[in-house]
Write an enzyme that holds these catalytic residues in place. Structure first.
Site, PDB file in Angstrom:
ATOM      1  N   THR A 210       0.878  -1.706  -3.104  1.00  0.00           N
ATOM      2  CA  THR A 210      -0.054  -2.388  -4.085  1.00  0.00           C
ATOM      3  C   THR A 210       0.475  -3.993  -4.032  1.00  0.00           C
ATOM      4  OG1 THR A 210      -0.725  -0.616  -5.293  1.00  0.00           O
ATOM      5  CG2 THR A 210      -0.348  -2.579  -6.491  1.00  0.00           C
ATOM      6  N   VAL A 239      -8.494   6.543 -11.023  1.00  0.00           N
ATOM      7  CA  VAL A 239      -7.783   5.421 -11.473  1.00  0.00           C
ATOM      8  C   VAL A 239      -6.414   5.454 -11.475  1.00  0.00           C
ATOM      9  CG1 VAL A 239      -8.166   3.479 -12.855  1.00  0.00           C
ATOM     10  CG2 VAL A 239     -10.347   4.357 -12.100  1.00  0.00           C
TER      11      VAL A 239
HETATM   12  N1  ASP Z   1       0.193   2.105  -8.432  1.00  0.00           N
HETATM   13  C1  ASP Z   1      -1.021   2.287  -7.437  1.00  0.00           C
HETATM   14  C2  ASP Z   1      -1.828   3.445  -7.851  1.00  0.00           C
HETATM   15  O1  ASP Z   1      -1.242   4.465  -8.334  1.00  0.00           O
HETATM   16  C3  ASP Z   1      -0.590   2.461  -6.000  1.00  0.00           C
HETATM   17  C4  ASP Z   1       0.621   1.493  -5.612  1.00  0.00           C
HETATM   18  O2  ASP Z   1       1.065   0.987  -6.214  1.00  0.00           O
HETATM   19  O3  ASP Z   1       0.414   1.479  -4.424  1.00  0.00           O
HETATM   20  O4  ASP Z   1      -3.112   3.080  -7.893  1.00  0.00           O
END
Ligand code: ASP
Length: 344
Positions: A210, A239
């Site tokens: 992310t 989500v």
């Molecule tokens: N935290 C994000 C989610 O769970 C994914 C990520 O950080 O890669 O949507």
């Protein structure tokens, strides 16, 4: 007795140390200091699978994001604007899981989430299930600035984007070949291991990644933002933590600014970003101790994978993660980007 008293008084009067990106302490913070810290996700490709070219390209994009935010902060701009500027560069790059290049859902489409918070006012904006907005972080900004709400989802959120003429893209713009192959790989792995539906899909490390940024501006204000495509092979309507204020993103001038990356379900249940700020506020612990305890002990004990970038008003930085690595970078007034991917 007297020399001892003198020593205590001197220690008390010393300014808070200014932590370096590598965690070491350095010079005290000058009045006009500013700092930007970014991450590009904790879903790091194993060392032997990342070609030198890929690594170079990822680092160059992190550099570009740091420089974009630096330009805002150096001219006395707001931390909020620096966070948006840096995140937009990462969203536009196909190399990170946000905007173009987002991971694919179980149905093979891209749905994105983003959030933003201003540490000075504690105003926040967020959007979830976004399918066409080129830069979801800009939409989060609109929710914060132009509506009385904090979180808008799906079609309603995209209506706001249209009303304010944010650039929109067809669904295919966001999808890359790499993400199609990744989805195939993850789905095949799952077929061969019929799993407990509670544990299915989200355990794989290549499912995370992310982008996020935290900044402190010359006026002493903190801000945080996060943007994501979520987790690969996510089920309809899922989500994660990224658009949820307090879970994936939090900023408060009284304590710190935090952006997280990792297995969102654990960040949601652990209210990770706010937990770090709360520890500082209620227990009076330092940024490093709060962030390390929440990520390395609490998140890890709960079984969650990921990391955070965190920054306080003195310019102290903490970047704990319990994965193999976390794409991350820091830039200070000297304008020299510092980036790292793995623990070393
Ligand atoms: N935290 C994000 C989610 O769970 C994914 C990520 O950080 O890669 O949507």
């Amino acid at each position: 007795m007297r020399p001892l008293l003198l020593l205590c008084a001197t220690l008390l009067l010393m300014p808070a140390p200014f932590a370096r990106a590598d965690g070491q302490q350095s010079a005290p913070r000058a009045a006009d200091d500013f700092i930007l810290v970014i991450h590009g996700g904790a879903g790091v490709v194993p060392k032997d699978e990342l070609t030198p070219e890929q690594e170079k390209a990822s680092r160059a994009t992190l550099d570009a994001a740091l420089l974009a935010g630096h330009a805002v902060l150096a001219r006395g701009g707001r931390s909020l604007d620096a966070v948006v500027a840096a995140i937009k560069i990462l969203e536009d790059s196909p190399l990170f899981n946000a905007g173009k290049g987002s991971v694919l859902t179980a149905d093979g489409i891209v749905t994105m989430d983003a959030s933003l918070m201003d540490g000075a006012t504690r105003q926040a904006g967020a959007c979830a299930d976004i399918r066409h907005v080129k830069n979801p972080i800009e939409l989060a900004r609109l929710v914060m600035d132009k509506t009385p709400h904090v979180l808008l989802t799906g079609e309603g959120a995209e209506r706001l984007a249209k009303e304010h003429s944010l650039p929109l893209m067809p669904a295919e713009y966001f999808i890359t070949e790499h993400r199609k192959l990744q989805l195939q790989r993850v789905q095949e792995r799952e077929k061969s291991r019929p799993a407990d539906p509670k544990k299915a899909q989200l355990n794989s490390l290549d499912a995370i990644g992310t982008v996020g940024a935290v900044a402190l501006d010359k006026h002493g204000n903190l801000a945080a933002g996060t943007s994501t495509g979520g987790m690969v092979n996510k089920r309809f309507g899922r989500v994660g933590d990224s658009p949820v204020i307090g879970a994936g993103t939090y900023a408060n001038n009284l304590t710190c600014a935090v952006s997280g990356t990792g297995h969102g379900e654990f960040f949601l249940r652990g209210v990770v970003a706010y937990d770090i700020a709360a520890k500082m506020e209620y227990q009076g612990v330092t940024l490093t101790n709060a962030a390390t305890d929440v990520v390395m002990r609490k998140l890890t004990e709960a079984g969650g994978k990921g990391g955070v970038i965190a920054l306080d008003r003195q310019g102290n930085v903490a970047m704990p993660f319990n994965t193999e690595g976390m794409y991350r970078g820091v830039i200070r007034p000297d304008g020299k980007p510092w980036t790292a991917i793995r623990k070393d």
